[in-house]
Design a protein around this motif. Structure first.
Motif, PDB file in Angstrom:
ATOM      1  N   VAL A   1      -2.247  -0.618   0.880  1.00  0.00           N
ATOM      2  CA  VAL A   1      -2.009   0.824   0.923  1.00  0.00           C
ATOM      3  C   VAL A   1      -1.547   1.313  -0.452  1.00  0.00           C
ATOM      4  CG1 VAL A   1       0.387   0.657   1.691  1.00  0.00           C
ATOM      5  CG2 VAL A   1      -0.957   2.694   2.236  1.00  0.00           C
ATOM      6  N   ILE A   2      -2.039   2.467  -0.837  1.00  0.00           N
ATOM      7  CA  ILE A   2      -1.689   3.093  -2.114  1.00  0.00           C
ATOM      8  C   ILE A   2      -0.740   4.256  -1.823  1.00  0.00           C
ATOM      9  CG2 ILE A   2      -2.600   4.243  -4.176  1.00  0.00           C
ATOM     10  CD1 ILE A   2      -5.373   3.015  -3.324  1.00  0.00           C
ATOM     11  N   VAL A   3       0.404   4.277  -2.484  1.00  0.00           N
ATOM     12  CA  VAL A   3       1.344   5.388  -2.340  1.00  0.00           C
ATOM     13  C   VAL A   3       1.286   6.206  -3.624  1.00  0.00           C
ATOM     14  CG1 VAL A   3       3.709   6.093  -1.888  1.00  0.00           C
ATOM     15  CG2 VAL A   3       2.804   4.008  -0.828  1.00  0.00           C
ATOM     16  N   THR A   4       0.673   7.368  -3.538  1.00  0.00           N
ATOM     17  CA  THR A   4       0.450   8.200  -4.716  1.00  0.00           C
ATOM     18  C   THR A   4       1.087   9.566  -4.484  1.00  0.00           C
ATOM     19  OG1 THR A   4      -1.243   9.153  -6.172  1.00  0.00           O
ATOM     20  CG2 THR A   4      -1.845   8.881  -3.856  1.00  0.00           C
ATOM     21  N   GLY A   5       2.033   9.906  -5.326  1.00  0.00           N
ATOM     22  CA  GLY A   5       2.741  11.176  -5.158  1.00  0.00           C
ATOM     23  C   GLY A   5       3.426  11.286  -3.807  1.00  0.00           C
ATOM     24  N   GLY A   6       3.864  10.168  -3.261  1.00  0.00           N
ATOM     25  CA  GLY A   6       4.532  10.158  -1.960  1.00  0.00           C
ATOM     26  C   GLY A   6       3.599  10.128  -0.767  1.00  0.00           C
ATOM     27  N   GLU A   7       2.292  10.185  -0.990  1.00  0.00           N
ATOM     28  CA  GLU A   7       1.309  10.168   0.095  1.00  0.00           C
ATOM     29  C   GLU A   7       0.661   8.781   0.199  1.00  0.00           C
ATOM     30  OE1 GLU A   7       0.950  12.574   2.120  1.00  0.00           O
ATOM     31  OE2 GLU A   7       1.697  14.339   1.053  1.00  0.00           O
ATOM     32  N   LYS A   8       0.407   8.331   1.435  1.00  0.00           N
ATOM     33  CA  LYS A   8      -0.256   7.048   1.646  1.00  0.00           C
ATOM     34  C   LYS A   8      -1.772   7.229   1.660  1.00  0.00           C
ATOM     35  CE  LYS A   8       3.373   4.657   4.226  1.00  0.00           C
ATOM     36  NZ  LYS A   8       3.718   3.972   5.509  1.00  0.00           N
ATOM     37  N   VAL A   9      -2.453   6.349   0.946  1.00  0.00           N
ATOM     38  CA  VAL A   9      -3.917   6.356   0.909  1.00  0.00           C
ATOM     39  C   VAL A   9      -4.405   4.952   1.224  1.00  0.00           C
ATOM     40  CG1 VAL A   9      -5.966   6.674  -0.526  1.00  0.00           C
ATOM     41  CG2 VAL A   9      -4.003   8.212  -0.806  1.00  0.00           C
ATOM     42  N   TRP A  10      -5.268   4.832   2.228  1.00  0.00           N
ATOM     43  CA  TRP A  10      -5.882   3.552   2.559  1.00  0.00           C
ATOM     44  C   TRP A  10      -7.210   3.438   1.822  1.00  0.00           C
ATOM     45  CZ3 TRP A  10      -2.697   0.386   4.867  1.00  0.00           C
ATOM     46  CH2 TRP A  10      -1.657   0.913   5.625  1.00  0.00           C
ATOM     47  N   PRO A  11      -7.473   2.297   1.182  1.00  0.00           N
ATOM     48  CA  PRO A  11      -8.711   2.175   0.397  1.00  0.00           C
ATOM     49  C   PRO A  11      -9.990   2.328   1.210  1.00  0.00           C
ATOM     50  CG  PRO A  11      -7.149   0.463  -0.230  1.00  0.00           C
ATOM     51  CD  PRO A  11      -6.582   1.134   0.991  1.00  0.00           C
ATOM     52  N   GLU A  12     -10.042   1.782   2.437  1.00  0.00           N
ATOM     53  CA  GLU A  12     -11.313   1.725   3.168  1.00  0.00           C
ATOM     54  C   GLU A  12     -11.946   3.093   3.424  1.00  0.00           C
ATOM     55  OE1 GLU A  12      -8.876  -0.281   3.573  1.00  0.00           O
ATOM     56  OE2 GLU A  12      -9.675  -2.314   3.671  1.00  0.00           O
ATOM     57  N   PRO A  13     -11.216   4.113   3.900  1.00  0.00           N
ATOM     58  CA  PRO A  13     -11.862   5.416   4.093  1.00  0.00           C
ATOM     59  C   PRO A  13     -12.360   6.036   2.790  1.00  0.00           C
ATOM     60  CG  PRO A  13      -9.813   5.298   5.340  1.00  0.00           C
ATOM     61  CD  PRO A  13      -9.846   4.105   4.441  1.00  0.00           C
ATOM     62  N   VAL A  14     -11.625   5.801   1.706  1.00  0.00           N
ATOM     63  CA  VAL A  14     -12.066   6.325   0.406  1.00  0.00           C
ATOM     64  C   VAL A  14     -13.344   5.617  -0.027  1.00  0.00           C
ATOM     65  CG1 VAL A  14     -11.418   6.754  -1.987  1.00  0.00           C
ATOM     66  CG2 VAL A  14      -9.674   6.841  -0.188  1.00  0.00           C
ATOM     67  N   GLU A  15     -13.388   4.302   0.167  1.00  0.00           N
ATOM     68  CA  GLU A  15     -14.593   3.549  -0.172  1.00  0.00           C
ATOM     69  C   GLU A  15     -15.790   4.021   0.643  1.00  0.00           C
ATOM     70  OE1 GLU A  15     -12.290  -0.596  -1.446  1.00  0.00           O
ATOM     71  OE2 GLU A  15     -13.199  -0.394   0.537  1.00  0.00           O
ATOM     72  N   ALA A  16     -15.570   4.297   1.917  1.00  0.00           N
ATOM     73  CA  ALA A  16     -16.671   4.768   2.756  1.00  0.00           C
ATOM     74  C   ALA A  16     -17.215   6.096   2.248  1.00  0.00           C
ATOM     75  CB  ALA A  16     -16.197   4.904   4.204  1.00  0.00           C
ATOM     76  N   ALA A  17     -16.320   6.995   1.829  1.00  0.00           N
ATOM     77  CA  ALA A  17     -16.761   8.282   1.300  1.00  0.00           C
ATOM     78  C   ALA A  17     -17.519   8.109  -0.010  1.00  0.00           C
ATOM     79  CB  ALA A  17     -15.559   9.201   1.099  1.00  0.00           C
ATOM     80  N   LEU A  18     -17.057   7.198  -0.838  1.00  0.00           N
ATOM     81  CA  LEU A  18     -17.707   6.993  -2.137  1.00  0.00           C
ATOM     82  C   LEU A  18     -19.051   6.283  -1.993  1.00  0.00           C
ATOM     83  CD1 LEU A  18     -14.605   6.011  -4.303  1.00  0.00           C
ATOM     84  CD2 LEU A  18     -15.893   8.148  -4.362  1.00  0.00           C
ATOM     85  N   ARG A  19     -19.160   5.377  -1.012  1.00  0.00           N
ATOM     86  CA  ARG A  19     -20.447   4.698  -0.815  1.00  0.00           C
ATOM     87  C   ARG A  19     -21.564   5.676  -0.474  1.00  0.00           C
ATOM     88  NH1 ARG A  19     -17.473   0.282   1.299  1.00  0.00           N
ATOM     89  NH2 ARG A  19     -17.409   1.274   3.356  1.00  0.00           N
ATOM     90  N   ALA A  20     -21.192   6.790   0.157  1.00  0.00           N
ATOM     91  CA  ALA A  20     -22.185   7.797   0.527  1.00  0.00           C
ATOM     92  C   ALA A  20     -22.533   8.730  -0.621  1.00  0.00           C
ATOM     93  CB  ALA A  20     -21.668   8.614   1.719  1.00  0.00           C
ATOM     94  N   ALA A  21     -21.824   8.623  -1.729  1.00  0.00           N
ATOM     95  CA  ALA A  21     -22.060   9.516  -2.864  1.00  0.00           C
ATOM     96  C   ALA A  21     -23.299   9.057  -3.644  1.00  0.00           C
ATOM     97  CB  ALA A  21     -20.844   9.548  -3.778  1.00  0.00           C
ATOM     98  N   PRO A  22     -24.049   9.998  -4.221  1.00  0.00           N
ATOM     99  CA  PRO A  22     -25.231   9.628  -5.013  1.00  0.00           C
ATOM    100  C   PRO A  22     -24.872   8.733  -6.186  1.00  0.00           C
ATOM    101  CG  PRO A  22     -25.213  11.986  -4.535  1.00  0.00           C
ATOM    102  CD  PRO A  22     -23.879  11.461  -4.116  1.00  0.00           C
ATOM    103  N   GLY A  23     -25.707   7.736  -6.424  1.00  0.00           N
ATOM    104  CA  GLY A  23     -25.550   6.881  -7.589  1.00  0.00           C
ATOM    105  C   GLY A  23     -24.614   5.712  -7.432  1.00  0.00           C
ATOM    106  N   VAL A  24     -24.017   5.536  -6.238  1.00  0.00           N
ATOM    107  CA  VAL A  24     -23.055   4.453  -6.013  1.00  0.00           C
ATOM    108  C   VAL A  24     -23.739   3.322  -5.253  1.00  0.00           C
ATOM    109  CG1 VAL A  24     -20.889   3.780  -4.918  1.00  0.00           C
ATOM    110  CG2 VAL A  24     -21.097   6.020  -6.037  1.00  0.00           C
ATOM    111  N   ALA A  25     -23.786   2.140  -5.874  1.00  0.00           N
ATOM    112  CA  ALA A  25     -24.338   0.966  -5.189  1.00  0.00           C
ATOM    113  C   ALA A  25     -23.237   0.183  -4.492  1.00  0.00           C
ATOM    114  CB  ALA A  25     -25.074   0.074  -6.183  1.00  0.00           C
ATOM    115  N   GLU A  26     -22.123  -0.053  -5.201  1.00  0.00           N
ATOM    116  CA  GLU A  26     -20.962  -0.749  -4.647  1.00  0.00           C
ATOM    117  C   GLU A  26     -19.713  -0.038  -5.119  1.00  0.00           C
ATOM    118  OE1 GLU A  26     -21.290  -5.390  -4.224  1.00  0.00           O
ATOM    119  OE2 GLU A  26     -21.787  -4.817  -6.282  1.00  0.00           O
TER     120      GLU A  26
END
Length: 371
Positions: free
Chosen positions: A272-297
């Motif tokens: 888990v990433i704690v940034t500015g007091g907020e928790k961010v889990w890598p997996e949902p961010v990775e899922a969003a980025l995988r759907a972005a144009p130009g991203v293979a991995e």
């Protein structure tokens, strides 16, 4: 006894002979460099090592005995710390095989398993043990080579276990059922593909398509997933229990259970990433980025930041190295579905991501971003 776990029929035969002789098997990954192999052997202390290629038995001093009923000692796939081994009994192996086969509707008279993942890991090894326990025909390949896997399907294999990286390289339509584990699966999957969650200590996948197998109990305590069932490892090789007095295994995964019992895993608690007091889990961010144009991995992790405490960093292997995606574009892709603080603040372009044999990203080996 340790057995070099090459993907061959000879390994399967050695496993059966060892079991018939009353001993347990520690599968050794043949790809490990010698120092890593020696460290593993020293930590898990088998009495002997056998390479099925020549059948020679090499005795080792200081071997520790197993308990009556022990079937396997499987090295955990952690990337740091001393090697550990999860001890699985014959009863646990049988429970896993029966629960998985029931969920998939396996008929030994009609079905045929293909084992092509590394046999030193529980995801590949459990295909072999499942086939042996149920009497289902089995084909073993040394690696998930796409041409060989597709040829096996044409030759009669109906069931296969894959990880996402191998799955993306082949046509799975020839199989009646594909069991997909390891790294996060693609967003769109054919109807014959079943996503799984499991770990070495659970003896293989215990959650299929987000629902627990028969006989598996799930609960979430302070955001951590706990599992209970008859297929769990009885202990680690050093004698440390894997479960508490109530039989619950603390998985280290952050998760939630939906009202209908479906499991949603957010990621490893330590990731888990704690940034500015907020928790961010890598997996949902990775899922969003995988759907972005130009991203293979893509992989996401936190790195120290003087302003935010931790910054969300994205490591991207672009589809076209000459035209990588820009950070601003990736931030907008994440903010379209996730809170703004989840958007990456730094971007690192890489040729490929460091992964385990089962396709999981080794976050600890991601290169530091430029300052």
């Amino acid at each position: 006894m340790a057995v070099v776990a090459r993907g061959t029929d000879a390994f399967v035969a050695t496993l059966r002979r060892t079991w018939d002789g009353g001993d347990a098997v520690l599968p050794l990954d043949p790809r490990l460099p010698r120092p890593a192999t020696e460290a593993l052997l020293d930590a898990l202390a088998p009495a002997a090592v056998v390479d099925p290629a020549d059948g020679e038995r090499h005795e080792r001093g200081g071997g520790r005995p197993v308990e009556l009923g022990d079937a396997l000692v499987v090295a955990t796939s952690g990337t740091t710390g001393e090697p550990k081994g999860a001890v699985l009994t014959h009863a646990a192996v049988a429970a896993s095989a029966e629960a998985t086969s029931a969920r998939l509707g396996v008929d030994p008279a009609m079905d045929h398993w293909l084992a092509c993942l590394p046999l030193a890991h529980v995801g590949g090894l459990s295909v072999v043990t499942r086939a042996l326990h149920t009497g289902t025909p089995l084909t073993v390949l040394p690696a998930p080579d796409p041409a060989a896997v597709e040829a096996a399907a044409r030759g009669g294999a109906t069931l296969v276990s894959l990880v996402a990286t191998a799955f993306a390289r082949l046509d799975p339509s020839g199989f009646r059922a594909v069991v997909l584990g390891g790294a996060a699966p693609p967003a769109e999957l054919p109807a014959n593909v079943h996503t799984t969650w499991g770990m070495t200590e659970t003896g293989s996948g215990v959650v299929y398509d987000r629902l627990p197998l028969e006989g598996v109990e799930l609960r979430v305590v302070e955001d951590e997933l706990h599992v209970r069932g008859s297929m769990l490892a009885r202990a680690y090789r050093d004698g440390t229990p894997t479960v508490d007095v109530g039989g619950w295994l603390r998985t280290g995964d952050a998760a939630s259970l939906e009202p209908d019992g479906r499991l949603r895993v957010a990621g490893r608690i330590g990731d888990v990433i704690v940034t500015g007091g907020e928790k961010v889990w890598p997996e949902p961010v990775e899922a969003a980025l995988r759907a972005a144009p130009g991203v293979a991995e893509v992989a996401v992790a936190g790195r120290p930041d003087p302003e935010w405490g931790q910054a969300v960093v994205a490591w991207v292997a672009p589809a076209d190295r000459a035209a990588p995606p820009a950070l601003a574009e990736l931030r907008e892709a994440v903010k379209a579905t996730l809170p703004p603080w989840a958007a990456p603040r730094r971007l690192v372009i890489v040729d490929a991501l460091p992964r385990t044999a089962l396709g999981k990203v080794r976050r600890g080996e991601l290169p530091d971003p430029p300052i």
